[in-house]
Design a protein around this motif. Sequence first.
Motif, PDB file in Angstrom:
ATOM      1  N   LYS A 303       0.829  -1.204   0.000  1.00 38.35           N
ATOM      2  CA  LYS A 303       0.000   0.000   0.000  1.00 38.35           C
ATOM      3  C   LYS A 303       0.870   1.264   0.000  1.00 38.35           C
ATOM      4  N   TRP A 304       0.284   2.371  -0.453  1.00 40.69           N
ATOM      5  CA  TRP A 304       1.017   3.619  -0.564  1.00 40.69           C
ATOM      6  C   TRP A 304       1.547   4.146   0.773  1.00 40.69           C
ATOM      7  N   PRO A 305       0.810   4.096   1.883  1.00 37.67           N
ATOM      8  CA  PRO A 305       1.370   4.585   3.147  1.00 37.67           C
ATOM      9  C   PRO A 305       2.666   3.882   3.532  1.00 37.67           C
ATOM     10  N   TYR A 306       2.720   2.568   3.317  1.00 35.78           N
ATOM     11  CA  TYR A 306       3.942   1.831   3.645  1.00 35.78           C
ATOM     12  C   TYR A 306       5.082   2.263   2.737  1.00 35.78           C
ATOM     13  N   ILE A 307       4.820   2.374   1.427  1.00 35.67           N
ATOM     14  CA  ILE A 307       5.870   2.716   0.463  1.00 35.67           C
ATOM     15  C   ILE A 307       6.416   4.119   0.744  1.00 35.67           C
ATOM     16  N   VAL A 308       5.521   5.075   0.992  1.00 36.22           N
ATOM     17  CA  VAL A 308       5.956   6.442   1.279  1.00 36.22           C
ATOM     18  C   VAL A 308       6.727   6.498   2.594  1.00 36.22           C
ATOM     19  N   GLY A 309       6.207   5.831   3.622  1.00 36.85           N
ATOM     20  CA  GLY A 309       6.894   5.824   4.911  1.00 36.85           C
ATOM     21  C   GLY A 309       8.269   5.170   4.832  1.00 36.85           C
ATOM     22  N   GLU A 310       8.357   4.060   4.119  1.00 36.91           N
ATOM     23  CA  GLU A 310       9.652   3.392   3.978  1.00 36.91           C
ATOM     24  C   GLU A 310      10.644   4.277   3.225  1.00 36.91           C
ATOM     25  N   SER A 311      10.194   4.968   2.180  1.00 38.67           N
ATOM     26  CA  SER A 311      11.080   5.845   1.411  1.00 38.67           C
ATOM     27  C   SER A 311      11.609   6.984   2.279  1.00 38.67           C
ATOM     28  N   ILE A 312      10.728   7.576   3.090  1.00 37.05           N
ATOM     29  CA  ILE A 312      11.159   8.673   3.966  1.00 37.05           C
ATOM     30  C   ILE A 312      12.179   8.177   4.982  1.00 37.05           C
ATOM     31  N   PHE A 313      11.921   7.022   5.592  1.00 40.12           N
ATOM     32  CA  PHE A 313      12.855   6.484   6.579  1.00 40.12           C
ATOM     33  C   PHE A 313      14.182   6.099   5.942  1.00 40.12           C
ATOM     34  N   ILE A 314      14.160   5.599   4.710  1.00 43.32           N
ATOM     35  CA  ILE A 314      15.407   5.262   4.022  1.00 43.32           C
ATOM     36  C   ILE A 314      16.260   6.506   3.826  1.00 43.32           C
ATOM     37  N   ILE A 315      15.642   7.608   3.403  1.00 43.37           N
ATOM     38  CA  ILE A 315      16.386   8.856   3.195  1.00 43.37           C
ATOM     39  C   ILE A 315      16.951   9.372   4.517  1.00 43.37           C
ATOM     40  N   LEU A 316      16.122   9.371   5.569  1.00 44.23           N
ATOM     41  CA  LEU A 316      16.577   9.859   6.867  1.00 44.23           C
ATOM     42  C   LEU A 316      17.699   8.996   7.427  1.00 44.23           C
ATOM     43  N   PHE A 317      17.544   7.685   7.354  1.00 43.91           N
ATOM     44  CA  PHE A 317      18.563   6.798   7.900  1.00 43.91           C
ATOM     45  C   PHE A 317      19.848   6.818   7.065  1.00 43.91           C
ATOM     46  N   ALA A 371      15.762   4.719  -1.968  1.00 41.55           N
ATOM     47  CA  ALA A 371      14.314   4.766  -1.804  1.00 41.55           C
ATOM     48  C   ALA A 371      13.593   4.348  -3.085  1.00 41.55           C
ATOM     49  N   ALA A 372      14.123   4.760  -4.241  1.00 42.38           N
ATOM     50  CA  ALA A 372      13.480   4.416  -5.512  1.00 42.38           C
ATOM     51  C   ALA A 372      13.558   2.926  -5.792  1.00 42.38           C
TER      52      ALA A 372
END
Length: 423
Positions: A303-317, A371-372
């Motif tokens: 789902k989109w919430p998971y994909i967006v959240g994972e991408s944001i956390f990948i960038i931050l981490f 993230a991509a």
Amino acid sequence: MLRTILNAFSVADIRKKLAFTAAMLALYRLGAYIPAPGVNVDAVKEISNNFGGSNVLGFLNLFSGGSLSRLSLFALGIMPYITASIILQLLTVVVPSLERLQKEGEVGQQKITQYTRYLTVGLAFFESLGYVFLFRSLGNESGADVLGTLTFPKVMLIVICLTAGCTLLMWLGELITQRGIGNGISLMIFASIASRIPDGVQAWWTNPDPVFKVMMPFLALGVIAAIVFVQEGQRRIPVQYAKRVIGRRMSQGGQTYLPLRVNMAGVIPVIFAASIMAFPPTVGQLINSPWAKDLATFFSPNKWPYIVGESIFIILFTYFYTAVTFNPVDQAENLKKYGGFIPGVRPGRPTAEFLDRILARLTFPGALFLAAVAALPTILIARTHQNIPLGGTSILIVIGVALETMKQLEAQLMMRSYEGFLK
């Protein structure tokens, strides 16, 4: 790569390390097929369809190498240890005492590692308790008697066995790091994901869609090539060393370079982000209530919430872990201490600011790429409605760990070559 592997087997010491690593990984895979005590194996097979596809249980089952779907001794996998490592690394930024321990060098790092182990055991205990009631709930829904009559001693026996299994995996990972070829925890995750590759190949081969069947190999090769290209990409900063007088000898100055990788964090941000994003759906699956099931559905990996959240956390981490592993101030001080300087940049603080600026510019495209790659295959699979067990996160981890392992083998081979030359 093949030459490196063949050369590694020609050195007795490295051959022993490879054999030890293979033995530990084989023991890990063996434990994935040993059921926990008090578990009805036939009933577990009846509810195994809940652990397939792209739901959160399927995602957690992938990282455990299929152990969770069997409720084996290693059902928890190594994820509690990774979660504990994330928590401790975040706390070192917030808690001053942990920050002081981190700066104390090896002694402080040993203390932090010990705290990580204790936290891993605590997380594994509560997660095991949750899985017991999760399997009971799934068994009741499908009419399968997975655990039979639950009594307190029986629940504690299963929980203790699962917690001990996770602790044993943590110990095996440290053994591989110390006595094997290194990267013990990463190699165990690699083995878990790689064990699902035959299922992915079978799903692709039996797929009824001819277009997907033809395009999937080219897409996979393109993703692999892009990952290798970015993982190996680096910016080489020229460094000039001046002549120095040491005692009665004068050391010759020279020119070298400081390599800054585009992705200095490796696959660690992907693992961290996947662990954090798997936490809300796991809680939703463990708690048997409507709002919890809605939470698990909302944060489903497709789902989109998971994909967006994972991408944001990948960038931050990616930024966070890069800052932890590479300190521009310390690097600038070391260059100044040994008489090195970057042409056109003054030593000291200007050098640190220059390195920090270059590192920020490199880290941003590297973080976006991670993230991509983690998100695009998941989006593609969701759009085409094709059931492939391996997603972008899995491919990133497998390729990243393989590249890091090959580099360690090359470093050990080079070290032994220098020893032979000096002799």
